[in-house]
Design an enzyme around this catalytic site. Sequence first.
Site, PDB file in Angstrom:
ATOM      1  N   CYS A  28       0.821  -1.212   0.000  1.00 26.31           N
ATOM      2  CA  CYS A  28       0.000   0.000   0.000  1.00 26.31           C
ATOM      3  C   CYS A  28       0.861   1.271   0.000  1.00 26.31           C
ATOM      4  O   CYS A  28       1.508   1.540  -0.993  1.00 26.31           O
ATOM      5  CB  CYS A  28      -1.002  -0.042   1.157  1.00 26.31           C
ATOM      6  SG  CYS A  28      -2.408   1.041   0.859  1.00 26.31           S
ATOM      7  N   HIS A  83      -3.677  -5.137   0.757  1.00 23.80           N
ATOM      8  CA  HIS A  83      -3.104  -5.475   2.065  1.00 23.80           C
ATOM      9  C   HIS A  83      -3.113  -6.989   2.283  1.00 23.80           C
ATOM     10  O   HIS A  83      -3.983  -7.516   2.977  1.00 23.80           O
ATOM     11  CB  HIS A  83      -3.897  -4.782   3.182  1.00 23.80           C
ATOM     12  CG  HIS A  83      -3.559  -3.342   3.358  1.00 23.80           C
ATOM     13  ND1 HIS A  83      -2.492  -2.920   4.135  1.00 23.80           N
ATOM     14  CD2 HIS A  83      -4.113  -2.221   2.844  1.00 23.80           C
ATOM     15  CE1 HIS A  83      -2.421  -1.596   4.102  1.00 23.80           C
ATOM     16  NE2 HIS A  83      -3.384  -1.147   3.323  1.00 23.80           N
ATOM     17  N   GLU A 102      -1.338  -8.722   4.171  1.00 27.87           N
ATOM     18  CA  GLU A 102      -1.130  -9.102   5.581  1.00 27.87           C
ATOM     19  C   GLU A 102      -2.456  -9.202   6.341  1.00 27.87           C
ATOM     20  O   GLU A 102      -2.593 -10.015   7.247  1.00 27.87           O
ATOM     21  CB  GLU A 102      -0.160  -8.115   6.267  1.00 27.87           C
ATOM     22  CG  GLU A 102      -0.740  -6.806   6.773  1.00 27.87           C
ATOM     23  CD  GLU A 102      -1.156  -5.825   5.676  1.00 27.87           C
ATOM     24  OE1 GLU A 102      -0.938  -6.096   4.484  1.00 27.87           O
ATOM     25  OE2 GLU A 102      -1.719  -4.765   6.041  1.00 27.87           O
TER      26      GLU A 102
END
Length: 239
Positions: free
Chosen positions: A112, A216, A218
């Site tokens: 990001c 994202h 994660e």
Amino acid sequence: MKKIGISSGLYINNKMFNDYKMTCVANNYMNSVILAGAVPFVLPCIANENIIEEQLKNLDGIIFTGGEDCSPALYGEETLSKCGRITPERDEADMLFLKKALELKIPILGICRGTQLLNVILGGSLYQDLSYMEEEAFLKHQQEINQAQPSHKIKIQNNSFLKSILGGEAWVNSFHHQSIKELASCFKISAESSDGVIEAYESISEDYFMLGVQWHPEMMAARGNDKMLELFKKFIEKL
Ligand SMILES: [Mn+2]
């Protein structure tokens, strides 16, 4: 075990000490790195070259994490009305981290803001808001559902490292209001959304491994998405 540095930001979350800045980064980054079999080390947001050099010497890889918008001055633009909050001290620290990481040839994963930041520091630029694109993005890139839930698709380029992990198409989450305008010349596009937003890139040179993703992973990997966990595993395998 491989050691992964994770960049951080500075935030104030104490009303009593309103100039009391804290080093913060979301736990999902650490959890994803741990699930992928490596050890996370949070890199404090301190723009000191000597300290950064000492920190990076011990690391196998670095993740540039999400956060605020990059200063438009970094790519020679004035700040437009729809640009979000910028944090010059974080920009400065991240620039030094990147400079040292490239010197030491430490592989990088951008996420990001991290992806946008690498692009602008290495000579690219951003749309300060998706509405400034010549043909405005029609997908919802600032999703309002659970962070682990994907909301749009990406088409992944043949012969990309990303394709070897995710295949030709993938569903991703989306929490960005800016996007890459000009891609830095050291990168090639790895994935785009159907409305023409660059969603991932990777370095052209084999000497410097860099992969940047606009979504994202994660948030998805830490909550049980095995495909996105694979992205962390493959990054760590490469180190
Ligand atoms: Mn998106």
